[in-house]
Design a protein around this motif. Structure first.
Motif, mmCIF file in Angstrom:
data_model
loop_
_atom_site.group_PDB
_atom_site.id
_atom_site.type_symbol
_atom_site.label_atom_id
_atom_site.label_comp_id
_atom_site.label_asym_id
_atom_site.label_seq_id
_atom_site.Cartn_x
_atom_site.Cartn_y
_atom_site.Cartn_z
ATOM 1 N N UNK A 1 8.075 -5.556 -4.477
ATOM 2 C CA UNK A 1 7.519 -5.955 -5.765
ATOM 3 C C UNK A 1 8.580 -6.683 -6.569
ATOM 4 N N UNK A 2 8.294 -7.901 -6.943
ATOM 5 C CA UNK A 2 9.208 -8.678 -7.781
ATOM 6 C C UNK A 2 8.503 -9.039 -9.070
ATOM 7 N N UNK B 1 1.316 1.498 -5.471
ATOM 8 C CA UNK B 1 2.202 2.446 -6.150
ATOM 9 C C UNK B 1 3.567 1.805 -6.309
ATOM 10 N N UNK B 2 4.098 1.821 -7.528
ATOM 11 C CA UNK B 2 5.365 1.158 -7.847
ATOM 12 C C UNK B 2 6.356 2.161 -8.420
ATOM 13 N N UNK C 1 10.634 6.616 -12.829
ATOM 14 C CA UNK C 1 9.221 6.939 -13.019
ATOM 15 C C UNK C 1 8.387 6.043 -12.106
ATOM 16 N N UNK C 2 7.074 6.189 -12.149
ATOM 17 C CA UNK C 2 6.237 5.414 -11.245
ATOM 18 C C UNK C 2 4.904 5.045 -11.862
ATOM 19 N N UNK C 3 4.200 4.157 -11.189
ATOM 20 C CA UNK C 3 2.911 3.670 -11.665
ATOM 21 C C UNK C 3 1.992 3.452 -10.475
ATOM 22 N N UNK D 1 15.452 -0.516 -7.697
ATOM 23 C CA UNK D 1 14.806 -1.009 -8.920
ATOM 24 C C UNK D 1 13.539 -1.761 -8.548
ATOM 25 N N UNK D 2 12.451 -1.475 -9.301
ATOM 26 C CA UNK D 2 11.159 -2.091 -9.047
ATOM 27 C C UNK D 2 10.765 -1.964 -7.588
ATOM 28 N N UNK D 3 11.205 -0.941 -6.972
ATOM 29 C CA UNK D 3 11.234 -0.705 -5.539
ATOM 30 C C UNK D 3 10.159 -1.398 -4.740
#
Length: 432
Positions: free
Chosen positions: A27-28, A352-353, A359-361, A7-9
Protein backbone atom coordinates in the motif's frame (compact mmCIF):
# COMPACT_ATOMS: atom_id res chain seq x y z
CA UNK A 1 5.05 -11.80 10.64
CA UNK A 2 7.43 -8.85 10.62
CA UNK A 3 5.91 -7.29 7.51
CA UNK A 4 3.19 -5.85 9.71
CA UNK A 5 5.69 -3.51 11.36
CA UNK A 6 6.40 -1.60 8.15
CA UNK A 7 4.97 1.87 7.70
CA UNK A 8 1.71 1.77 5.74
CA UNK A 9 2.61 -1.89 5.57
CA UNK A 10 0.68 -4.21 3.35
CA UNK A 11 -2.71 -4.44 1.74
CA UNK A 12 -4.51 -7.54 2.89
CA UNK A 13 -7.55 -9.14 1.37
CA UNK A 14 -9.90 -10.71 3.86
CA UNK A 15 -13.33 -12.19 4.22
CA UNK A 16 -13.93 -12.65 7.92
CA UNK A 17 -17.47 -12.37 9.18
CA UNK A 18 -16.24 -10.83 12.40
CA UNK A 19 -12.54 -10.29 11.73
CA UNK A 20 -10.26 -9.71 8.77
CA UNK A 21 -6.86 -10.36 7.07
CA UNK A 22 -3.90 -11.57 4.63
CA UNK A 23 -1.05 -10.08 2.70
CA UNK A 24 -1.48 -9.26 -0.97
CA UNK A 25 0.23 -6.06 -2.19
CA UNK A 26 2.10 -3.01 -0.99
CA UNK A 27 0.00 0.00 0.00
CA UNK A 28 1.45 3.33 -1.07
CA UNK A 29 -0.33 6.52 -0.03
CA UNK A 30 0.04 9.91 -1.69
CA UNK A 31 -0.99 12.50 0.91
CA UNK A 32 -3.68 14.93 -0.17
CA UNK A 33 -2.98 18.61 0.53
CA UNK A 34 -0.10 21.06 0.56
CA UNK A 35 3.46 20.39 1.69
CA UNK A 36 2.85 22.65 4.69
CA UNK A 37 -0.16 20.59 5.75
CA UNK A 38 1.81 17.36 5.39
CA UNK A 39 4.62 18.76 7.54
CA UNK A 40 2.09 19.78 10.18
CA UNK A 41 0.71 16.23 10.31
CA UNK A 42 4.06 14.56 10.94
CA UNK A 43 4.45 13.18 14.46
CA UNK A 44 0.89 14.23 15.27
CA UNK A 45 -2.21 12.14 16.04
CA UNK A 46 -3.65 13.86 12.97
CA UNK A 47 -1.30 11.77 10.84
CA UNK A 48 -3.32 8.64 11.66
CA UNK A 49 -6.57 10.50 11.01
CA UNK A 50 -5.35 11.49 7.55
CA UNK A 51 -3.97 8.04 6.76
CA UNK A 52 -7.39 6.55 7.47
CA UNK A 53 -9.20 9.18 5.42
CA UNK A 54 -6.93 8.67 2.41
CA UNK A 55 -7.29 4.88 2.36
CA UNK A 56 -11.07 5.08 2.56
CA UNK A 57 -11.15 7.84 -0.05
CA UNK A 58 -9.15 5.72 -2.47
CA UNK A 59 -10.51 2.21 -1.90
CA UNK A 60 -13.97 2.18 -0.32
CA UNK A 61 -16.45 0.12 -2.34
CA UNK A 62 -19.17 2.80 -2.35
CA UNK A 63 -17.99 5.82 -4.32
CA UNK A 64 -20.77 7.92 -2.76
CA UNK A 65 -19.49 7.04 0.74
CA UNK A 66 -23.07 6.29 1.84
CA UNK A 67 -24.08 9.78 0.64
CA UNK A 68 -21.52 11.33 3.03
CA UNK A 69 -19.45 14.31 1.86
CA UNK A 70 -16.10 12.63 2.39
CA UNK A 71 -14.07 15.73 1.50
CA UNK A 72 -15.94 17.71 4.16
CA UNK A 73 -15.26 14.86 6.58
CA UNK A 74 -11.52 15.30 6.07
CA UNK A 75 -11.76 19.05 6.67
CA UNK A 76 -13.70 18.43 9.86
CA UNK A 77 -11.25 15.78 11.10
CA UNK A 78 -8.15 17.91 10.47
CA UNK A 79 -9.67 21.04 11.99
CA UNK A 80 -9.76 19.36 15.39
CA UNK A 81 -6.89 19.21 17.87
CA UNK A 82 -6.04 15.85 19.40
CA UNK A 83 -4.12 15.75 22.65
CA UNK A 84 -3.62 11.99 22.48
CA UNK A 85 -3.79 9.11 19.99
CA UNK A 86 -6.92 7.89 21.78
CA UNK A 87 -8.74 11.13 20.92
CA UNK A 88 -7.74 10.72 17.26
CA UNK A 89 -8.90 7.08 17.32
CA UNK A 90 -12.30 8.15 18.69
CA UNK A 91 -12.71 10.78 15.95
CA UNK A 92 -11.81 8.25 13.26
CA UNK A 93 -14.38 5.78 14.56
CA UNK A 94 -17.08 8.48 14.52
CA UNK A 95 -16.22 9.32 10.91
CA UNK A 96 -16.22 5.68 9.80
CA UNK A 97 -19.58 5.07 11.49
CA UNK A 98 -21.15 7.46 8.96
CA UNK A 99 -20.45 4.87 6.25
CA UNK A 100 -22.85 2.48 8.01
CA UNK A 101 -20.57 -0.46 7.26
CA UNK A 102 -19.64 -2.69 10.22
CA UNK A 103 -16.73 -4.18 8.25
CA UNK A 104 -14.96 -0.86 7.64
CA UNK A 105 -13.47 -0.23 11.04
CA UNK A 106 -10.49 1.17 12.90
CA UNK A 107 -8.34 -1.07 15.13
CA UNK A 108 -6.13 0.31 17.87
CA UNK A 109 -2.60 -1.22 18.09
CA UNK A 110 -3.66 -3.95 20.54
CA UNK A 111 -6.68 -4.94 18.43
CA UNK A 112 -4.58 -4.93 15.27
CA UNK A 113 -1.96 -7.16 16.87
CA UNK A 114 -4.68 -9.62 17.88
CA UNK A 115 -6.02 -9.58 14.32
CA UNK A 116 -2.65 -10.24 12.71
CA UNK A 117 -2.00 -13.08 15.15
CA UNK A 118 -5.34 -14.65 14.28
CA UNK A 119 -5.00 -14.35 10.53
CA UNK A 120 -1.35 -15.38 10.41
CA UNK A 121 -2.37 -18.68 11.98
CA UNK A 122 0.53 -18.35 14.38
CA UNK A 123 1.07 -17.19 17.93
CA UNK A 124 3.80 -16.96 20.53
CA UNK A 125 2.98 -19.16 23.50
CA UNK A 126 3.16 -22.67 24.89
CA UNK A 127 0.54 -24.30 22.67
CA UNK A 128 -2.52 -25.50 24.52
CA UNK A 129 -6.25 -24.89 24.39
CA UNK A 130 -7.88 -23.93 27.68
CA UNK A 131 -11.42 -23.87 29.01
CA UNK A 132 -13.18 -23.01 32.25
CA UNK A 133 -14.51 -26.43 33.22
CA UNK A 134 -18.25 -26.16 33.82
CA UNK A 135 -18.22 -28.64 36.73
CA UNK A 136 -15.01 -27.78 38.58
CA UNK A 137 -14.85 -24.07 37.60
CA UNK A 138 -11.10 -24.60 37.13
CA UNK A 139 -8.95 -23.44 34.22
CA UNK A 140 -8.44 -26.75 32.42
CA UNK A 141 -6.35 -27.97 29.49
CA UNK A 142 -8.61 -29.07 26.64
CA UNK A 143 -5.68 -30.35 24.61
CA UNK A 144 -2.02 -29.50 23.97
CA UNK A 145 -1.10 -28.69 20.37
CA UNK A 146 1.19 -31.15 18.59
CA UNK A 147 4.91 -30.30 18.72
CA UNK A 148 4.26 -27.43 21.16
CA UNK A 149 6.14 -26.75 24.43
CA UNK A 150 3.04 -27.90 26.34
CA UNK A 151 2.94 -31.20 24.45
CA UNK A 152 6.68 -31.77 24.80
CA UNK A 153 6.43 -31.12 28.55
CA UNK A 154 3.79 -33.83 28.87
CA UNK A 155 0.75 -31.70 29.71
CA UNK A 156 -2.49 -33.60 29.12
CA UNK A 157 -6.18 -32.99 28.48
CA UNK A 158 -7.91 -32.51 31.83
CA UNK A 159 -4.91 -31.00 33.62
CA UNK A 160 -5.97 -28.09 35.82
CA UNK A 161 -3.89 -24.89 35.80
CA UNK A 162 -3.80 -23.70 39.42
CA UNK A 163 -1.21 -20.93 39.13
CA UNK A 164 0.47 -18.94 36.35
CA UNK A 165 3.79 -17.52 37.54
CA UNK A 166 2.75 -15.76 40.78
CA UNK A 167 -0.97 -15.52 39.93
CA UNK A 168 -3.50 -18.00 41.30
CA UNK A 169 -6.19 -18.88 38.76
CA UNK A 170 -9.04 -19.25 41.24
CA UNK A 171 -11.94 -17.15 39.90
CA UNK A 172 -9.96 -16.20 36.80
CA UNK A 173 -11.61 -16.03 33.36
CA UNK A 174 -10.14 -18.28 30.69
CA UNK A 175 -9.29 -15.24 28.52
CA UNK A 176 -7.24 -13.74 31.36
CA UNK A 177 -5.40 -17.03 31.90
CA UNK A 178 -4.62 -17.33 28.21
CA UNK A 179 -3.29 -13.76 28.14
CA UNK A 180 -0.95 -14.49 31.06
CA UNK A 181 0.37 -17.66 29.44
CA UNK A 182 1.00 -16.00 26.08
CA UNK A 183 4.11 -13.90 25.77
CA UNK A 184 7.23 -13.08 23.82
CA UNK A 185 8.95 -15.93 22.03
CA UNK A 186 11.89 -17.25 24.05
CA UNK A 187 10.56 -16.15 27.46
CA UNK A 188 9.40 -18.60 30.13
CA UNK A 189 6.21 -19.12 32.08
CA UNK A 190 5.86 -21.21 35.25
CA UNK A 191 2.68 -23.23 35.81
CA UNK A 192 1.42 -25.11 38.84
CA UNK A 193 -0.69 -27.99 37.54
CA UNK A 194 -3.06 -30.49 39.17
CA UNK A 195 -3.59 -33.93 37.62
CA UNK A 196 -5.99 -36.40 39.23
CA UNK A 197 -3.53 -39.31 38.93
CA UNK A 198 -0.49 -37.36 40.10
CA UNK A 199 -1.54 -34.47 42.31
CA UNK A 200 0.09 -31.04 42.05
CA UNK A 201 3.35 -30.39 40.21
CA UNK A 202 5.22 -27.48 38.65
CA UNK A 203 6.33 -27.10 35.05
CA UNK A 204 8.32 -24.33 33.37
CA UNK A 205 7.64 -23.80 29.67
CA UNK A 206 9.59 -21.70 27.17
CA UNK A 207 7.31 -19.85 24.76
CA UNK A 208 7.72 -20.57 21.05
CA UNK A 209 6.20 -19.42 17.78
CA UNK A 210 3.42 -21.93 17.18
CA UNK A 211 1.41 -22.71 14.08
CA UNK A 212 -2.25 -22.91 15.07
CA UNK A 213 -4.31 -25.77 13.71
CA UNK A 214 -7.21 -24.52 11.61
CA UNK A 215 -7.89 -28.06 10.33
CA UNK A 216 -8.83 -31.11 12.39
CA UNK A 217 -9.55 -34.43 10.69
CA UNK A 218 -10.10 -38.16 11.20
CA UNK A 219 -11.48 -41.20 9.43
CA UNK A 220 -14.70 -42.99 10.38
CA UNK A 221 -16.27 -46.26 9.30
CA UNK A 222 -19.90 -45.62 8.40
CA UNK A 223 -21.94 -48.56 7.12
CA UNK A 224 -18.96 -50.22 5.49
CA UNK A 225 -17.81 -46.91 3.98
CA UNK A 226 -14.75 -44.97 5.12
CA UNK A 227 -15.65 -41.32 5.57
CA UNK A 228 -13.00 -38.63 5.99
CA UNK A 229 -14.26 -35.95 8.39
CA UNK A 230 -12.51 -32.56 8.13
CA UNK A 231 -13.33 -29.60 10.36
CA UNK A 232 -12.06 -26.18 9.21
CA UNK A 233 -12.29 -23.51 11.91
CA UNK A 234 -11.05 -20.49 9.91
CA UNK A 235 -9.27 -19.51 6.70
CA UNK A 236 -5.92 -18.47 8.19
CA UNK A 237 -2.66 -18.23 6.26
CA UNK A 238 -1.84 -21.88 7.09
CA UNK A 239 -5.34 -23.25 6.39
CA UNK A 240 -4.71 -24.25 2.77
CA UNK A 241 -1.52 -26.20 3.47
CA UNK A 242 -3.18 -27.89 6.44
CA UNK A 243 -6.21 -28.77 4.29
CA UNK A 244 -3.98 -30.22 1.57
CA UNK A 245 -2.25 -32.38 4.17
CA UNK A 246 -5.57 -33.59 5.60
CA UNK A 247 -7.04 -34.50 2.20
CA UNK A 248 -3.82 -36.26 1.19
CA UNK A 249 -3.54 -38.32 4.36
CA UNK A 250 -7.20 -39.31 4.37
CA UNK A 251 -7.04 -40.26 0.69
CA UNK A 252 -3.94 -42.37 1.34
CA UNK A 253 -5.93 -44.18 4.03
CA UNK A 254 -8.59 -45.08 1.48
CA UNK A 255 -11.57 -42.89 2.30
CA UNK A 256 -14.59 -43.30 0.02
CA UNK A 257 -16.15 -39.88 0.77
CA UNK A 258 -15.58 -36.65 2.68
CA UNK A 259 -17.52 -34.47 5.11
CA UNK A 260 -16.20 -30.90 5.31
CA UNK A 261 -17.50 -29.09 8.40
CA UNK A 262 -17.65 -25.29 8.06
CA UNK A 263 -20.14 -24.70 10.88
CA UNK A 264 -19.15 -21.72 13.00
CA UNK A 265 -16.32 -20.77 10.60
CA UNK A 266 -16.32 -16.93 10.43
CA UNK A 267 -14.22 -16.77 7.26
CA UNK A 268 -10.72 -15.43 6.73
CA UNK A 269 -8.39 -14.96 3.82
CA UNK A 270 -9.78 -14.70 0.30
CA UNK A 271 -6.89 -16.57 -1.26
CA UNK A 272 -7.09 -19.36 1.31
CA UNK A 273 -10.71 -19.97 0.29
CA UNK A 274 -9.74 -20.01 -3.40
CA UNK A 275 -6.81 -22.36 -2.83
CA UNK A 276 -9.00 -24.76 -0.86
CA UNK A 277 -11.76 -24.65 -3.47
CA UNK A 278 -9.20 -25.67 -6.10
CA UNK A 279 -8.39 -28.78 -4.05
CA UNK A 280 -11.95 -30.00 -4.60
CA UNK A 281 -12.75 -28.51 -8.02
CA UNK A 282 -11.02 -29.39 -11.29
CA UNK A 283 -12.82 -26.78 -13.38
CA UNK A 284 -15.35 -23.98 -13.12
CA UNK A 285 -15.57 -20.53 -11.58
CA UNK A 286 -15.01 -20.12 -7.85
CA UNK A 287 -15.96 -16.48 -7.20
CA UNK A 288 -16.19 -13.09 -8.90
CA UNK A 289 -15.33 -9.83 -7.13
CA UNK A 290 -16.51 -6.38 -8.28
CA UNK A 291 -15.01 -3.07 -7.10
CA UNK A 292 -16.62 0.38 -6.91
CA UNK A 293 -15.72 1.19 -10.51
CA UNK A 294 -17.35 -1.97 -11.80
CA UNK A 295 -14.03 -3.69 -12.36
CA UNK A 296 -14.37 -7.42 -11.85
CA UNK A 297 -11.96 -10.26 -11.19
CA UNK A 298 -12.87 -13.89 -11.76
CA UNK A 299 -11.20 -16.69 -9.82
CA UNK A 300 -11.43 -20.15 -11.38
CA UNK A 301 -10.38 -23.72 -10.71
CA UNK A 302 -7.15 -24.65 -12.48
CA UNK A 303 -7.31 -28.44 -12.83
CA UNK A 304 -5.37 -28.97 -9.63
CA UNK A 305 -8.01 -30.89 -7.62
CA UNK A 306 -6.61 -33.56 -5.31
CA UNK A 307 -9.89 -35.23 -4.30
CA UNK A 308 -12.65 -36.66 -6.48
CA UNK A 309 -14.61 -38.58 -3.85
CA UNK A 310 -18.20 -37.54 -3.01
CA UNK A 311 -18.30 -34.53 -0.69
CA UNK A 312 -20.82 -33.11 1.79
CA UNK A 313 -20.34 -29.68 3.36
CA UNK A 314 -21.90 -28.75 6.72
CA UNK A 315 -22.85 -25.09 7.26
CA UNK A 316 -24.85 -23.00 9.70
CA UNK A 317 -25.81 -19.36 10.25
CA UNK A 318 -22.31 -18.65 11.60
CA UNK A 319 -20.56 -19.90 8.45
CA UNK A 320 -19.55 -16.57 6.96
CA UNK A 321 -17.64 -14.86 4.20
CA UNK A 322 -14.78 -17.11 3.02
CA UNK A 323 -16.86 -20.08 4.20
CA UNK A 324 -19.63 -18.86 1.92
CA UNK A 325 -17.26 -18.44 -1.02
CA UNK A 326 -16.11 -22.05 -0.64
CA UNK A 327 -19.55 -23.56 -0.06
CA UNK A 328 -21.05 -21.40 -2.83
CA UNK A 329 -18.42 -22.55 -5.32
CA UNK A 330 -18.89 -26.21 -4.41
CA UNK A 331 -22.67 -25.90 -4.60
CA UNK A 332 -22.92 -23.98 -7.86
CA UNK A 333 -20.45 -26.35 -9.54
CA UNK A 334 -22.43 -29.33 -8.18
CA UNK A 335 -19.30 -30.67 -6.53
CA UNK A 336 -20.79 -31.06 -3.05
CA UNK A 337 -24.05 -31.43 -1.19
CA UNK A 338 -24.52 -28.51 1.20
CA UNK A 339 -26.25 -29.51 4.44
CA UNK A 340 -27.48 -27.44 7.39
CA UNK A 341 -29.01 -23.97 7.63
CA UNK A 342 -28.60 -20.84 5.51
CA UNK A 343 -25.23 -19.19 6.08
CA UNK A 344 -24.43 -15.73 7.44
CA UNK A 345 -24.82 -13.70 4.22
CA UNK A 346 -21.65 -11.59 3.99
CA UNK A 347 -20.82 -10.87 0.35
CA UNK A 348 -18.14 -8.23 0.92
CA UNK A 349 -14.35 -8.19 0.62
CA UNK A 350 -12.12 -6.13 2.91
CA UNK A 351 -8.56 -4.88 2.66
CA UNK A 352 -6.59 -4.58 5.88
CA UNK A 353 -3.92 -1.90 6.37
CA UNK A 354 -1.39 -1.33 9.12
CA UNK A 355 -0.96 2.34 9.97
CA UNK A 356 2.17 4.23 10.97
CA UNK A 357 1.67 3.93 14.74
CA UNK A 358 0.83 0.21 14.78
CA UNK A 359 -2.93 0.66 14.59
CA UNK A 360 -4.90 -0.75 11.68
CA UNK A 361 -7.83 -0.23 9.34
CA UNK A 362 -10.16 -2.64 7.56
CA UNK A 363 -11.95 -1.28 4.49
CA UNK A 364 -14.64 -2.87 2.34
CA UNK A 365 -13.29 -2.77 -1.22
CA UNK A 366 -15.52 -5.10 -3.26
CA UNK A 367 -18.65 -7.22 -3.48
CA UNK A 368 -18.42 -10.86 -4.46
CA UNK A 369 -20.79 -13.18 -6.33
CA UNK A 370 -21.01 -16.97 -6.48
CA UNK A 371 -20.34 -18.78 -9.79
CA UNK A 372 -24.05 -18.59 -10.69
CA UNK A 373 -23.94 -14.81 -10.19
CA UNK A 374 -25.81 -14.92 -6.87
CA UNK A 375 -25.48 -12.01 -4.45
CA UNK A 376 -25.78 -13.67 -1.05
CA UNK A 377 -25.91 -10.41 0.95
CA UNK A 378 -28.22 -10.83 3.95
CA UNK A 379 -29.38 -14.16 2.49
CA UNK A 380 -26.46 -16.54 2.71
CA UNK A 381 -25.95 -19.83 0.91
CA UNK A 382 -29.13 -21.90 0.87
CA UNK A 383 -28.32 -25.54 1.70
CA UNK A 384 -29.31 -28.39 -0.61
CA UNK A 385 -30.57 -30.27 2.43
CA UNK A 386 -31.96 -28.03 5.16
CA UNK A 387 -31.65 -29.22 8.74
CA UNK A 388 -32.86 -26.96 11.51
CA UNK A 389 -31.57 -28.35 14.80
CA UNK A 390 -33.92 -28.37 17.73
CA UNK A 391 -33.11 -26.29 20.78
CA UNK A 392 -32.27 -29.49 22.63
CA UNK A 393 -29.87 -30.64 19.88
CA UNK A 394 -28.12 -27.26 19.89
CA UNK A 395 -27.78 -27.33 23.67
CA UNK A 396 -26.51 -30.91 23.65
CA UNK A 397 -23.86 -30.29 20.98
CA UNK A 398 -22.73 -27.06 22.66
CA UNK A 399 -22.32 -28.84 26.00
CA UNK A 400 -20.58 -31.84 24.42
CA UNK A 401 -18.34 -30.66 21.54
CA UNK A 402 -16.95 -34.18 21.19
CA UNK A 403 -20.34 -35.23 19.72
CA UNK A 404 -19.82 -32.97 16.72
CA UNK A 405 -19.17 -34.99 13.60
CA UNK A 406 -20.56 -38.22 15.07
CA UNK A 407 -23.80 -40.16 14.66
CA UNK A 408 -25.18 -38.08 17.55
CA UNK A 409 -24.82 -34.97 15.36
CA UNK A 410 -27.96 -34.71 13.14
CA UNK A 411 -26.19 -32.73 10.39
CA UNK A 412 -23.31 -35.15 10.20
CA UNK A 413 -25.67 -38.14 10.27
CA UNK A 414 -27.64 -36.69 7.35
CA UNK A 415 -24.42 -36.03 5.44
CA UNK A 416 -23.32 -39.63 5.91
CA UNK A 417 -26.70 -40.90 4.66
CA UNK A 418 -26.36 -38.75 1.54
CA UNK A 419 -22.77 -39.86 0.93
CA UNK A 420 -23.52 -43.56 1.40
CA UNK A 421 -26.22 -43.30 -1.25
CA UNK A 422 -23.76 -41.62 -3.64
CA UNK A 423 -21.01 -44.16 -2.97
CA UNK A 424 -23.43 -47.05 -3.49
CA UNK A 425 -24.73 -45.53 -6.72
CA UNK A 426 -21.19 -45.12 -8.04
CA UNK A 427 -20.27 -48.78 -7.50
CA UNK A 428 -20.20 -50.92 -10.68
CA UNK A 429 -22.99 -53.46 -11.05
CA UNK A 430 -22.00 -57.05 -10.47
CA UNK A 431 -22.16 -59.29 -13.57
CA UNK A 432 -24.39 -62.30 -13.06
Amino acid sequence: MNQYSKRNSLLQIALFGGAFAATAALTLLTPVGSRAVRAQLQNSPKAIVDEVWQIVNRDYVDGSFNQVDWEATRTELLSQEYSSPEQAYAAVRVALAKLDDPYTRFLDPEQFEELTTQTSGEMSGVGMRLELNAETQKITVVEPIENSPAKKAGLQSGDQILQIDDRLTEGMKVEEAAQLIRGKEGTEVSLRVYRSTQGEFDVVLKRERIELQAVQYNIRAEGGTNVGYIQLSEFSSHAAEQMRHAIGELSDRGVDAFVLDLRGNPGGLLYASIDIARMWLDSGEIVRTVDRNGGSQDFRANRSAIAQQPLAVLVDKNSASASEILSGALKDNRRATIIGTSTFGKALVQSVHSLSDGSGLTVTIAHYYTPNGTDISQLGITPDIAIDLSTEDKRRLAANPQLRGTSDDPCYARAVASLLAQVQQAKPLAIQ
